[in-house]
Design an enzyme around this catalytic site. Structure first.
Site, short mmCIF file in Angstrom:
data_model
loop_
_atom_site.label_atom_id
_atom_site.label_comp_id
_atom_site.label_asym_id
_atom_site.label_seq_id
_atom_site.Cartn_x
_atom_site.Cartn_y
_atom_site.Cartn_z
CG LEU A 118 -2.21 0.72 1.26
CD1 LEU A 118 -3.16 0.15 0.22
CD2 LEU A 118 -2.83 0.66 2.65
CG HIS A 119 2.88 2.69 -3.30
ND1 HIS A 119 2.32 1.59 -3.91
CD2 HIS A 119 3.21 3.54 -4.30
CE1 HIS A 119 2.32 1.77 -5.22
NE2 HIS A 119 2.85 2.94 -5.49
NE ARG A 120 -1.88 3.69 -7.19
CZ ARG A 120 -1.05 3.87 -8.20
NH1 ARG A 120 -0.92 5.07 -8.75
NH2 ARG A 120 -0.34 2.87 -8.69
N PRO A 121 -0.50 7.64 -3.01
CG PRO A 121 0.86 9.42 -3.74
CD PRO A 121 0.47 8.00 -4.07
CG ASP A 164 -1.77 1.20 -3.33
OD1 ASP A 164 -0.65 0.68 -3.47
OD2 ASP A 164 -1.99 2.11 -2.50
#
Length: 385
Positions: free
Chosen positions: A220-223, A298
């Site tokens: 999980l990393h998407r802004p 994501d």
């Protein structure tokens, strides 16, 4: 200098990497260029857009990617600052070494920046992974994809539906070439070296027995998912609900960790259902994913990798630029609604998830096709001064 460059007097094809996903795409291309008869001279430029030295060194070693000939050391900054800085530092490279073409991959800021410099210098732009569209222009990557494709001379595509996207945007059909997915070249070459999940957990001091009956993997990393507590909180709650039925191994991105700490949510991961790891190398992530019952993510690239591995993927996004992973592969797009995330995971646990199939030309030979086509194209399309 790359070996192939030293062996040839011709101006090189400058290959650009800037961020982690680029490495997996460029590594097999560099090898294919060197193996081509005759070899295609190359110059490998790292923009330094992602600049963790330890992680860069680890990934380059995992992928057997040669050290960059040049590192622009751009570092972080806003999209505008980063793009401008790459352009400023890249142009002198062309002045010094020349270029028969500039090859860019994917959709990061470095991709667009180097393509712009090359195009304005009348140097052919070669874009690998062209034509992918999420149809969501709020994503910076979507803007990078669209603009890079518009100024590219050769557009290599991963799936046939990409050609429809390019046609709608007025790009001539003869500029686009279907070659398949070069990321899968790296996956197939690296799978025998992947680090098994139980070994990885033991090395991290975690109890590997917790996954002996199966596990899931989370990235999980998407802004849009991790920068806002009203979005991130419900996602973490959904993952907690899943973790009560299946242990979840989380390779925690620095951005995500920082936001969880800032929002007072990091303690939510301190439960028996979560096994939290720091960011992992390519071989480690490959081992985690290949042995998982499901992956919740994501990430764009992981949607492709799980399809190639035959592992069910639950994508926590409202859209995807890789629809083939949903239409043919193992991917299910669920959005960010917590109930939908939990329901999709329960469906995988109950049924085993989507079986899917590996798409056309995701066969590990994409880079060979690029090398063969580009060699012939450069002979018939010399650079116009």
């Amino acid at each position: 200098m790359s070996t192939s460059l030293a062996a040839e007097a011709a101006a090189p094809v400058i290959c650009i990497v800037g961020a982690r996903p680029n490495y997996m795409k460029v590594a097999p291309i560099i090898r294919a260029f060197a193996a081509h008869n005759p070899p295609i001279p190359t110059l490998l430029v790292h923009t330094g857009q992602h600049y963790d030295p330890a992680m860069k060194d680890r990934l380059f070693a995992d992928l057997e990617l040669p050290e960059p000939d040049i590192n622009l050391a751009v570092g972080s900054g806003s999209h505008a600052v980063q793009t401008a800085e790459v352009m400023k530092r890249f142009e002198p490279v062309i002045d010094q070494f020349g270029a028969s073409a500039v090859l860019v991959v994917g959709d990061v800021n470095s991709t667009l920046a180097c393509a712009l410099v090359a195009s304005k210098r009348h140097i052919p732009v070669i874009h690998v992974e062209s034509g992918l569209r999420s149809n969501d222009r709020r994503m910076p990557e979507e803007i990078n994809r669209i603009l890079t494709d518009q100024i590219s001379d050769v557009l290599y595509t991963t799936e046939r539906s990409a050609h429809d996207n390019l046609a709608r945007e007025g790009i001539a059909a003869e500029r686009a070439v279907f070659v398949g997915n070069v990321m899968i070249d790296s996956l197939r070459a690296s799978l025998p070296k992947a680090v098994p999940a139980d070994v990885l957990l033991a090395q991290a001091g975690l109890d590997a027995r917790r996954i002996e009956h199966g596990y899931g993997v989370v990235t999980l990393h998407r802004p849009s998912n991790v920068d806002h507590p009203e979005v991130l909180g419900p996602i973490i709650d959904a993952l907690y609900a899943v973790s009560r039925k299946l242990p979840l191994v989380i390779a925690l991105h620095p951005r995500t960790r920082g936001n969880l700490e800032r929002f007072g949510m990091l303690a939510k991961l301190d439960t028996p259902g979560f096994l939290v790891l720091p960011p992992q190398g390519y071989l480690e992530m490959l081992g985690l994913m290949s042995g998982a019952r499901m992956v919740l993510t994501d990430s764009g690239g992981i949607q492709e990798e799980t399809t190639a591995l035959g592992v069910p993927c639950i994508t926590i996004r409202e859209n995807t630029e890789r629809p083939i992973t949903v239409e043919q592969g193992t991917n299910t797009l669920v959005g960010i609604d917590p109930q939908a995330i939990v329901a999709a995971a329960e469906q995988v646990l109950a049924t085993g998830g989507k079986a899917g199939r590996v798409p056309e030309y995701w066969d590990g030979r994409c880079a060979e096709r690029i090398a063969a086509h580009l060699h012939d194209w450069l002979l018939t399309h010399p650079r116009q001064a």
